[in-house]
Write an enzyme that holds these catalytic residues in place. Structure first.
Site, PDB file in Angstrom:
ATOM      1  N   SER A  42       0.869  -1.182   0.000  1.00 41.10           N
ATOM      2  CA  SER A  42       0.000   0.000   0.000  1.00 41.10           C
ATOM      3  C   SER A  42       0.901   1.226   0.000  1.00 41.10           C
ATOM      4  CB  SER A  42      -0.934  -0.019   1.211  1.00 41.10           C
ATOM      5  OG  SER A  42      -0.221   0.097   2.419  1.00 41.10           O
ATOM      6  N   HIS A  53      -3.127  -6.173   2.709  1.00 44.06           N
ATOM      7  CA  HIS A  53      -2.202  -7.167   3.252  1.00 44.06           C
ATOM      8  C   HIS A  53      -2.844  -8.523   3.499  1.00 44.06           C
ATOM      9  CE1 HIS A  53       0.507  -3.715   4.938  1.00 44.06           C
ATOM     10  NE2 HIS A  53       0.536  -3.810   3.635  1.00 44.06           N
ATOM     11  N   GLN A  59      -6.319  -1.767   7.370  1.00 45.21           N
ATOM     12  CA  GLN A  59      -5.169  -2.633   7.076  1.00 45.21           C
ATOM     13  C   GLN A  59      -4.534  -3.271   8.322  1.00 45.21           C
ATOM     14  OE1 GLN A  59      -2.222  -1.277   3.930  1.00 45.21           O
ATOM     15  NE2 GLN A  59      -0.954  -1.028   5.739  1.00 45.21           N
ATOM     16  N   GLU A  60      -4.455  -2.505   9.419  1.00 40.68           N
ATOM     17  CA  GLU A  60      -3.675  -3.005  10.557  1.00 40.68           C
ATOM     18  C   GLU A  60      -4.328  -2.707  11.904  1.00 40.68           C
ATOM     19  OE1 GLU A  60       0.357  -1.484  10.143  1.00 40.68           O
ATOM     20  OE2 GLU A  60       0.258  -1.774   7.970  1.00 40.68           O
ATOM     21  N   GLU A  85       1.841  -9.450   7.108  1.00 44.38           N
ATOM     22  CA  GLU A  85       2.686  -9.009   8.220  1.00 44.38           C
ATOM     23  C   GLU A  85       2.573  -9.926   9.431  1.00 44.38           C
ATOM     24  OE1 GLU A  85       2.110  -4.788   8.837  1.00 44.38           O
ATOM     25  OE2 GLU A  85       3.026  -4.332   6.903  1.00 44.38           O
ATOM     26  N   ASP A 126      -3.782   1.205  11.761  1.00 42.98           N
ATOM     27  CA  ASP A 126      -3.394   1.801  10.484  1.00 42.98           C
ATOM     28  C   ASP A 126      -4.458   1.444   9.459  1.00 42.98           C
ATOM     29  OD1 ASP A 126      -2.374   2.807   8.169  1.00 42.98           O
ATOM     30  OD2 ASP A 126      -0.598   1.524   8.089  1.00 42.98           O
ATOM     31  N   GLU A 147      -2.532   5.614  12.301  1.00 42.54           N
ATOM     32  CA  GLU A 147      -1.665   5.957  11.175  1.00 42.54           C
ATOM     33  C   GLU A 147      -2.521   6.104   9.923  1.00 42.54           C
ATOM     34  OE1 GLU A 147       1.482   3.092  10.757  1.00 42.54           O
ATOM     35  OE2 GLU A 147       1.472   3.341   8.590  1.00 42.54           O
ATOM     36  N   ASP A 173       1.919   8.419   7.182  1.00 39.68           N
ATOM     37  CA  ASP A 173       2.723   7.459   6.414  1.00 39.68           C
ATOM     38  C   ASP A 173       2.710   7.903   4.944  1.00 39.68           C
ATOM     39  OD1 ASP A 173       3.815   5.289   5.076  1.00 39.68           O
ATOM     40  OD2 ASP A 173       2.274   3.865   5.651  1.00 39.68           O
ATOM     41  N   LYS A 230      10.020   5.034   6.933  1.00 37.72           N
ATOM     42  CA  LYS A 230      10.352   3.818   6.181  1.00 37.72           C
ATOM     43  C   LYS A 230      11.534   4.149   5.273  1.00 37.72           C
ATOM     44  CE  LYS A 230       5.590   2.055   5.690  1.00 37.72           C
ATOM     45  NZ  LYS A 230       4.337   2.228   4.896  1.00 37.72           N
ATOM     46  N   HIS A 244       8.848  -1.129   9.252  1.00 36.58           N
ATOM     47  CA  HIS A 244       9.103  -2.110   8.190  1.00 36.58           C
ATOM     48  C   HIS A 244       8.215  -1.804   6.982  1.00 36.58           C
ATOM     49  CE1 HIS A 244       5.434  -4.788   9.415  1.00 36.58           C
ATOM     50  NE2 HIS A 244       5.155  -3.511   9.414  1.00 36.58           N
ATOM     51  N   ARG A 245       8.261  -2.671   5.960  1.00 33.62           N
ATOM     52  CA  ARG A 245       7.278  -2.678   4.878  1.00 33.62           C
ATOM     53  C   ARG A 245       6.547  -4.013   4.926  1.00 33.62           C
ATOM     54  NH1 ARG A 245       7.496   1.925   1.572  1.00 33.62           N
ATOM     55  NH2 ARG A 245       5.323   1.266   1.359  1.00 33.62           N
ATOM     56  N   LYS A 278       7.184  -0.192  14.395  1.00 30.90           N
ATOM     57  CA  LYS A 278       6.167  -1.152  13.979  1.00 30.90           C
ATOM     58  C   LYS A 278       6.818  -2.084  12.987  1.00 30.90           C
ATOM     59  CE  LYS A 278       3.356   0.326  10.057  1.00 30.90           C
ATOM     60  NZ  LYS A 278       1.985   0.404   9.545  1.00 30.90           N
TER      61      LYS A 278
HETATM   62  P1  PGA Z   1       3.121  -1.230   3.035  1.00 27.38           P
HETATM   63  O1  PGA Z   1       2.237  -1.181   4.335  1.00 27.38           O
HETATM   64  O2  PGA Z   1       4.495  -1.622   3.404  1.00 27.38           O
HETATM   65  O3  PGA Z   1       2.398  -2.269   2.207  1.00 27.38           O
HETATM   66  O4  PGA Z   1       3.055   0.138   2.410  1.00 27.38           O
HETATM   67  C1  PGA Z   1       2.693  -0.700   5.558  1.00 27.38           C
HETATM   68  C2  PGA Z   1       1.953   0.538   5.970  1.00 27.38           C
HETATM   69  O5  PGA Z   1       1.017   1.007   5.307  1.00 27.38           O
HETATM   70  O6  PGA Z   1       2.299   1.097   6.988  1.00 27.38           O
HETATM   71 ZN    ZN Z   2       0.737   2.762   6.824  1.00 30.29          ZN
END
Ligand code: PGA
Ligand code: ZN
Length: 419
Positions: free
Chosen positions: A40, A153, A161-162, A203, A240, A283, A310, A335, A363-364, A386
């Site tokens: 993403s 993910h 997503q998270e 993840e 996130d 996030e 982000d 990142k 991380h990614r 994270k």
């Molecule tokens: P990505 O996701 O590494 O797929 O971009 C991580 C995030 O959105 O924080």
């Molecule tokens: Zn993010």
């Protein structure tokens, strides 16, 4: 001085090729770094160079980036002083010549940048965190552990997503890992008991077939309680939503839930979740191109919730400045591959800290066994990292490295929790 630079194509945690580089110094010290890859991604990230040859790796090969390292980049940095990180990085940036590092590839440049720092650290007989951060690098970060995966993910219908837990009540990093792991296993059992599969996403978090964030949060909250921890005290929840992924034509399109929310409704929904769960950090609560929404949310919630940019910042110091000046977000996700060199990454962290923005090292979703970010989190003393869930070696490698760093620091180290 740098005597040899060499890259190769290896695989990341999603089975896609990525760049790994070795940098060898005249004294034999060898640094090695592998580059991560997002799913993403923000629209303004530095560009990872991929071959686009559909006949190989479905177009995702990185042989051109590898060739850039072994050719142009090696030619430019051979003989340079590895301790002069800024010179190495500036040399590669100038050599690339593009605005987004797309000519040689941010993946090519970053691999050499990080491998150079690791080689120089070895030459100094210092661990990477101390070489980069100095003797003051002693703060172990609070981990944000991503125990439920959705969005880009996972193959479930979760729009967000998270869903992460942050064991702030731990006394040490190792204890934080233990607490997180216990909740992870409690969650696994309760998902199974509820008839959900317990397969994990990119993840390492579970990817149950639930549709809305509320239901996922109920599972997380119950898992914290059932493990014997006090939500909001021992453990906080972080989100996130990766909102850029589902913001289209001015509305937030919750496809999994099967409904749309206007910007205001989306903000109200987030605020409602914050009022009902011990959520300390969100996030990308707003999309990267919804700056008006970012400003509105920051104005109403910025005092009580960490709002982490982000996609909206992409680890870029100029974009961060837009946020600082424009009054949106109060923290930044960092990142390394979003910007492409260690020097620029450190400059962004510095600018954030000076402006009172908090920093989360990250991380990614596509990772490798490389653990550089664990050291960088300690080096910059940002207090938060994270790096995924408590499963999959690409994720636990970073936690394991932080356990080693904590052991090495001994009494000098301190854990950033309890704030
Ligand atoms: P990505 O996701 O590494 O797929 O971009 C991580 C995030 O959105 O924080
Ligand atoms: Zn993010």
């Amino acid at each position: 001085a740098i005597s040899r630079v060499w890259a190769r194509q290896i695989l990341d945690s999603r089975g896609n090729p990525t760049v790994e580089a070795d940098v060898v110094l005249a004294d034999g010290s060898t640094g090695r770094a592998a580059v991560p890859s997002g799913a993403s991604t923000g629209a303004n990230e530095a560009v990872e160079l991929r071959d686009g040859d559909r006949a190989r790796f479905h177009g995702k090969g990185v042989s051109r980036a590898v060739a850039a390292v072994n050719g142009e980049i090696a030619d430019a940095v051979l003989g340079l002083d590895a301790e002069d990180q800024a010179l190495i990085d500036e040399t590669m940036i100038a050599l690339d010549g593009s605005k987004d590092k797309g000519r040689l590839g941010a993946n090519a440049i970053l691999a050499v940048s990080l491998a150079t720092a690791k080689a120089a650290a070895l030459a100094h007989r210092q661990p990477l965190y101390r070489y980069v951060g100095g003797v003051g690098a002693r703060l172990l970060p609070v981990p944000m552990m991503n125990i439920i995966n959705g969005g880009a993910h996972a193959d479930n219908p979760l729009d967000f997503q998270e869903f992460m837990i942050a064991p702030v009540g731990a006394q040490t990093f190792a204890e934080a890992v233990r607490m997180g792991t216990e909740v992870f296993h409690t969650l696994k059992a309760s998902l199974a008991a509820a008839g959900h599969n317990t397969n994990v996403g990119d993840e390492g978090g579970f990817a149950p077939n639930v549709t809305d964030a509320d239901e996922a949060l109920r599972f997380v909250l119950r898992a914290i309680e059932d493990t014997g921890y006090q939500p909001g005290v021992d453990m906080l929840i972080c989100l996130d939503p990766a909102s850029s992924e589902f913001f289209h034509a001015g509305v937030y399109d919750y496809v999994g839930e099967g409904r749309q929310r206007t910007v205001d409704e989306h903000i109200d929904y987030l605020l409602d979740l914050v009022s009902r769960y011990p959520i300390s950090s969100i996030e990308d609560p707003m999309a990267e191109d919804d700056i008006a929404g970012w400003k509105r949310l920051t104005a109403v919630a910025g005092e009580r919730v960490q709002l982490v940019g982000d996609d909206v910042f992409c680890t870029d110091v100029d974009r961060l400045r837009d946020g600082i000046d424009g009054g949106y977000a109060n923290a930044i996700l960092v990142k390394v591959n979003q910007i492409g060199t260690l020097t620029e990454t450190l400059a962004t962290v510095d600018a954030a800290h000076k402006a009172g923005y908090r920093v989360v090292m990250s991380h990614r979703s596509g990772e490798t066994e490389d653990t550089t970010i664990a050291d960088l989190a300690v080096a910059v003393g940002c207090g938060q990292i994270k790096t995924g869930s408590l499963s999959r070696s690409d994720r636990t490698a970073k936690y394991n490295q932080l356990i080693r760093i904590e052991e090495e620091l001994g009494e000098r180290g301190s854990y950033a929790g309890g704030r």
